[in-house]
Design an enzyme around this catalytic site. Structure first.
Site, PDB file in Angstrom:
ATOM      1  N   ALA A  66       0.864  -1.174   0.000  1.00 41.94           N
ATOM      2  CA  ALA A  66       0.000   0.000   0.000  1.00 41.94           C
ATOM      3  C   ALA A  66       0.905   1.230   0.000  1.00 41.94           C
ATOM      4  CB  ALA A  66      -0.865  -0.011   1.253  1.00 41.94           C
ATOM      5  N   GLY A 105       0.575  -5.118   0.672  1.00 38.18           N
ATOM      6  CA  GLY A 105      -0.592  -5.094  -0.220  1.00 38.18           C
ATOM      7  C   GLY A 105      -0.283  -5.656  -1.593  1.00 38.18           C
ATOM      8  N   GLU A 108      -0.670  -9.285  -1.164  1.00 38.38           N
ATOM      9  CA  GLU A 108      -2.112  -9.538  -0.965  1.00 38.38           C
ATOM     10  C   GLU A 108      -2.861  -9.468  -2.305  1.00 38.38           C
ATOM     11  OE1 GLU A 108      -3.103  -8.001   3.470  1.00 38.38           O
ATOM     12  OE2 GLU A 108      -2.109  -6.522   2.172  1.00 38.38           O
ATOM     13  N   GLU A 128       4.289  -5.676   6.982  1.00 43.25           N
ATOM     14  CA  GLU A 128       3.500  -4.655   7.674  1.00 43.25           C
ATOM     15  C   GLU A 128       3.852  -4.526   9.160  1.00 43.25           C
ATOM     16  OE1 GLU A 128       0.915  -5.886   4.159  1.00 43.25           O
ATOM     17  OE2 GLU A 128       2.392  -6.792   5.494  1.00 43.25           O
TER      18      GLU A 128
HETATM   19  N1  T1G Z   1       4.663   3.428   0.073  1.00 42.45           N
HETATM   20  C1  T1G Z   1       5.144   4.657  -0.241  1.00 42.45           C
HETATM   21  N2  T1G Z   1       6.443   4.914  -0.605  1.00 42.45           N
HETATM   22  C2  T1G Z   1       7.256   3.858  -0.661  1.00 42.45           C
HETATM   23  C3  T1G Z   1       6.824   2.538  -0.344  1.00 42.45           C
HETATM   24  C4  T1G Z   1       5.462   2.343   0.025  1.00 42.45           C
HETATM   25  N3  T1G Z   1       4.969   1.140   0.315  1.00 42.45           N
HETATM   26  N4  T1G Z   1       7.882   1.713  -0.490  1.00 42.45           N
HETATM   27  C5  T1G Z   1       8.927   2.474  -0.875  1.00 42.45           C
HETATM   28  N5  T1G Z   1       8.561   3.759  -0.989  1.00 42.45           N
HETATM   29  C6  T1G Z   1       9.396   4.898  -1.427  1.00 42.45           C
HETATM   30  C7  T1G Z   1      10.515   5.209  -0.431  1.00 42.45           C
HETATM   31  O1  T1G Z   1      10.085   6.085   0.569  1.00 42.45           O
HETATM   32  C8  T1G Z   1      11.561   5.839  -1.334  1.00 42.45           C
HETATM   33  O2  T1G Z   1      11.189   7.175  -1.552  1.00 42.45           O
HETATM   34  C9  T1G Z   1      11.397   5.080  -2.643  1.00 42.45           C
HETATM   35  O3  T1G Z   1      10.082   4.510  -2.600  1.00 42.45           O
HETATM   36  C10 T1G Z   1      12.384   3.976  -2.817  1.00 42.45           C
HETATM   37  O4  T1G Z   1      12.352   3.156  -1.677  1.00 42.45           O
HETATM   38  C11 T1G Z   1      -2.839  -3.052   3.291  1.00 42.45           C
HETATM   39  C12 T1G Z   1      -0.996  -1.978   5.147  1.00 42.45           C
HETATM   40  C13 T1G Z   1      10.368  -1.993  -1.772  1.00 42.45           C
HETATM   41  C14 T1G Z   1      12.181  -3.116  -0.598  1.00 42.45           C
HETATM   42  O5  T1G Z   1       6.468  -2.130   3.972  1.00 42.45           O
HETATM   43  O6  T1G Z   1      10.630  -2.154   1.930  1.00 42.45           O
HETATM   44  O7  T1G Z   1       0.892  -2.820   2.280  1.00 42.45           O
HETATM   45  O8  T1G Z   1      13.111   8.281  -0.464  1.00 42.45           O
HETATM   46  O9  T1G Z   1      14.672   3.673  -0.908  1.00 42.45           O
HETATM   47  O10 T1G Z   1      16.000   0.280  -1.002  1.00 42.45           O
HETATM   48  O11 T1G Z   1      -1.564  -4.796   4.068  1.00 42.45           O
HETATM   49  O12 T1G Z   1      11.159   0.383  -0.293  1.00 42.45           O
HETATM   50  O13 T1G Z   1      13.079   7.935  -2.905  1.00 42.45           O
HETATM   51  O14 T1G Z   1      11.483   9.564  -1.852  1.00 42.45           O
HETATM   52  O15 T1G Z   1      13.332   1.831   0.184  1.00 42.45           O
HETATM   53  O16 T1G Z   1      15.189  -0.316  -3.317  1.00 42.45           O
HETATM   54  C15 T1G Z   1       3.969  -2.705   3.109  1.00 42.45           C
HETATM   55  C16 T1G Z   1       8.138  -0.880   1.964  1.00 42.45           C
HETATM   56  C17 T1G Z   1       3.235  -1.410   3.107  1.00 42.45           C
HETATM   57  C18 T1G Z   1       7.495  -2.203   1.847  1.00 42.45           C
HETATM   58  C19 T1G Z   1      12.651  -1.123  -2.051  1.00 42.45           C
HETATM   59  N6  T1G Z   1       5.139  -2.585   2.277  1.00 42.45           N
HETATM   60  N7  T1G Z   1       9.200  -0.657   1.017  1.00 42.45           N
HETATM   61  O17 T1G Z   1      13.777  -0.812  -1.321  1.00 42.45           O
HETATM   62  O18 T1G Z   1      14.191   1.573  -2.160  1.00 42.45           O
HETATM   63  S1  T1G Z   1       1.857  -1.471   4.190  1.00 42.45           S
HETATM   64  C20 T1G Z   1       6.327  -2.300   2.797  1.00 42.45           C
HETATM   65  C21 T1G Z   1      10.384  -1.295   1.109  1.00 42.45           C
HETATM   66  C22 T1G Z   1       0.716  -2.435   3.376  1.00 42.45           C
HETATM   67  C23 T1G Z   1      -1.460  -3.618   3.385  1.00 42.45           C
HETATM   68  C24 T1G Z   1      -0.506  -2.797   4.135  1.00 42.45           C
HETATM   69  C25 T1G Z   1      11.457  -0.872   0.151  1.00 42.45           C
HETATM   70  C26 T1G Z   1      11.615  -1.799  -1.076  1.00 42.45           C
HETATM   71  P1  T1G Z   1      12.267   8.290  -1.709  1.00 42.45           P
HETATM   72  P2  T1G Z   1      13.699   2.579  -1.031  1.00 42.45           P
HETATM   73  P3  T1G Z   1      14.904   0.168  -1.981  1.00 42.45           P
END
Ligand code: T1G
Length: 687
Positions: A66, A105, A108, A128
């Protein structure tokens, strides 16, 4: 190719409708992406020539979850639940084609599809819990149906992704295809599903894997109680998976929703989401843009083979860089190299490293008793005794030895980098690299920028931090930089509190219950009470001095502030209590009962106040950098977001009022920083 909206395309490839998501950088499920998927699904379902639907992503990864930046904002566009329900209920097979990471998400969404195809390098997971949340779009109900409750417990409460191969073995994905042929292989897979009229495999309908022994959840809770201490999200994850095992699918989904909303509206998730973005902000330096030229670093020199020098060396060797460690005495060098080998062998014994890798790493390491052996190093890090004169001598000599253009760094924890740099003719090449003990384990690296440190040196230092797996935080030159400067405030108050009426174990209990791994007195006992202490200069003026005079130096002597049993379990000490009562009486202090709340505020608020001064002086770029220092270097609980975020969550007005009250009672140590005052008056926060 039809652009359904700016981030989603739809094209028909023969009898397969291909929906491509293209929302850089990580295809996070923003409102635009959700709308686009729903529209594209509507069109693909209405297209009678489309017999199946392929969901694939452009860019470096499948959907990484998400859009975290949308949390806490008013909802817009279709919800993720609507999108997921439409896909799972589709009368045509929907296939997800996964590359990069399918996280949260994103997984999911894929689990709602009827089939999943992945490339070998892909990873899938539900992280999450690391955001203080749980998988809130069916992950806690669908994953257990595919992998069983026990594996789901591990994957969802841990949050770490698994590689495609393991996902295949678990039934999370149906086939692993060619690394460079995802689209064509996925299309072929989709055509085969159509040709063979394969069933619409809905995960929600699966139940075989849900049979779970009654005690699985109780045992899991017991086995992980220590790991989950203080966190709310893991317990909600467990409850949601229990619902998957005990309730019909739709009731389980409703339970998941309740448990998700509880977390989403809580402080812990707000804190952990703050940390998610803060960890990505630290790398951004206002006047050192990403394209600043970096200096090549292939060969590294370390001066000092002690605990810090050895740990620092391991970081570079682990990253495949050649390292030379210089010591003054052969036995010290041998001892240092021996400790490194022992560490690697211990890791190998735990199966986390092969003996071949141990030898390969030791092969990158060499020792020397001659400083001139570092002449062709690209980076030299000094880790000698914390004494300015000694450090200036070392840097003066390095200046004459090491090739021009090399970076000269000091691992000092407190001292003035500008004064050290002034001992050379190349202050522009001098920087502080402040590692935390154990240096091969602790993630934090304070990168200390001197007044004359050149931008390419700053940029290279930050790049090195990333290269060796650290989180680099840029800080300015001041005594103790960010972390230790703030720590000194807490240590001072902790020392005063035990004379005024509390006992060391009271202070430690309050900070432990707050979420710190241990309190200041237990930490001093672990580190050793005699660091920086000498009998010659000891004056029995503090409990610590008196304990050292009695050879109670901490855990290593079986006694310090606490008494320790043979298993190093600590218990309050009557001897320490007597020392404190006697010293308070001798200093004319009338002891009083002190509440836990006062202990907490006296320990934390001066730290926060010092953080405000650090920001005022520009010794940290942003408040969230200070939060990252404390979470990664000092054990501040991530679910409280860091000291500056914590202050914002309490309200700076509250912190200011309490500081003023303490200032009136206890003096200028509590004088509020101007920035704190200004922000509080404006009802603003640090972040
Ligand atoms: N939402 C918004 N921005 C995100 C994002 C996300 N999910 N993931 C990454 N970014 C932005 C980050 O801030 C950065 O921005 C850029 O993308 C590159 O990320 C309903 C509730 C995928 C492994 O927890 O673990 O789904 O600094 O530097 O090292 O159940 O990003 O460039 O402006 O980290 O290559 C669950 C989160 C969400 C995964 C890539 N998902 N992301 O790593 O790049 S909650 C996560 C990561 C959810 C549902 C629920 C990593 C990555 P900027 P980065 P990277």
């Amino acid at each position: 190719m039809t652009a359904v909206n700016p981030v989603v395309d739809l094209v028909r490839d023969g009898e397969i409708a291909v929906i491509t998501l293209n929302s850089p950088p990580v295809n996070a499920l923003s409102s635009a992406l959700r709308s686009g998927i729903k529209l594209a699904m509507d069109q693909a379902l209405a297209d009678t020539d489309a017999k199946a639907i392929l969901l694939i992503c452009a860019g470096r990864t499948f959907v990484a979850g998400a859009d975290i930046s949308e949390f806490g904002k008013p909802p817009s566009g279709p919800s993720l639940h609507e999108v997921i329900d439409q896909i799972e209920a589709a009368p045509k097979p929907v296939i997800a084609a996964i590359h990069g990471t399918a996280l949260g998400g994103g997984l999911e969404l894929a689990l709602a599809c009827h089939y999943r195809v992945a490339v070998p390098s892909a990873k899938v997971g539900l992280p999450e819990v690391k955001l203080g949340l749980l998988p809130g779009a069916g992950g806690t109900q669908r994953l257990p149906r595919l992998v069983g409750a026990e594996k789901a417990l591990e994957m969802i409460t841990g949050g770490d992704p698994i590689p495609a191969k393991a996902a295949l073995a678990l039934g999370c994905v149906d086939v692993v295809v060619g690394e460079d042929s995802l689209r064509s292989d996925a299309l072929a897979f989709a055509r085969d599903v159509v040709a063979q009229n394969k069933p619409l495999k809905k995960v929600r309908d699966l139940s075989d894997k849900l049979k779970t022994a009654a005690d699985v959840f109780a045992n899991f809770r017991k086995a992980n109680a220590r790991r989950f201490r203080g966190f709310q999200a893991p317990e909600n994850c467990i409850k949601a998976i229990e619902a998957a095992v005990t309730l019909p699918f739709d009731q389980g989904m409703a339970r998941e929703r309740e448990l998700f909303m509880e977390l989403l509206q809580g402080n812990q998730s707000a804190s952990q989401r703050h940390v998610f973005f803060a960890e990505r902000q630290v790398w951004k330096i206002a006047d050192v843009p990403d394209d600043t030229p970096k200096l090549p670093v292939k060969k590294v020199g370390i001066i000092g083979a002690g605990t810090m020098g050895g740990g620092i060396a391991m970081n570079f060797v682990n990253a495949g860089l050649a390292v030379t460690i210089v010591e003054t005495k052969a036995e010290a060098l041998e001892r240092g190299l021996g400790v490194i080998r022992k560490n690697y062998e211990a890791t190998a014994k735990k199966g986390r490293l092969t003996m071949e890798a141990v030898e390969q790493r030791m092969g990158l390491l060499s020792g020397s008793l001659d400083l001139s052996s570092l002449s062709d190093c690209d980076l030299v890090i000094e880790a000698v005794f914390e004494n300015m004169e000694i450090k200036k001598q070392v840097f003066g000599r390095l200046d004459n030895i090491v090739k021009p253009g090399a970076i000269l760094a000091s691992n000092t924890s407190y001292l003035d980098i500008d004064e050290i740099a002034a001992a050379t003719n190349r202050p522009e090449s001098v920087i502080g690299l402040h590692f935390f003990s154990p240096a091969n384990v602790m993630r934090l690296l304070e990168v200390v920028r001197g007044a004359k440190t050149a931008k390419p040196v700053v940029a290279t230092a930050m790049q090195i931090a990333k290269q060796i797996g650290k989180i680099g935080v840029l800080v300015g030159v001041c005594h103790g930089f960010v972390g230790n400067r703030m720590l000194a405030q807490r240590q001072r108050e902790a020392g005063k509190l035990i004379l005024e009426g509390a006992m060391p174990w009271d202070v430690d209990r309050v900070l432990y219950d707050f979420g710190m791994p241990m309190g200041p007195f237990a930490m001093s006992d672990l580190a050793g009470l005699d660091i920086g202490w000498s009998r010659e200069t000891s004056k029995s003026s503090t409990p610590r001095e008196m304990l050292c005079e009695m050879d109670r130096r901490g855990q290593k002597t079986g006694a310090g502030f606490y008494d320790y049993d043979e298993n190093r379990n600590a218990k309050p000490s009557a001897i320490t209590e007597k020392i404190i009562l006697d010293l308070a009486a001798k200093q004319g202090i009338t002891r009083r009962s002190i509440s836990d709340q006062e202990i907490l505020e006296r320990c934390l608020y001066p730290m926060i106040n010092e953080g405000a001064k650090i920001l005022e002086e520009g010794k940290a770029q942003r408040a969230s950098d200070i939060d990252i220092v404390w979470i990664n270097g000092y054990g501040w609980p991530v679910y409280r977001g860091g000291p500056m975020f914590y202050a914002d969550s309490i309200g700076l007005g509250v912190v200011l009022a309490k500081l003023k009250e303490f200032e009136a009672k206890f003096g200028a140590d509590f004088k509020p920083a101007g920035l704190l005052e200004k922000l509080a008056v404006a009802s603003k926060g640090f972040n």
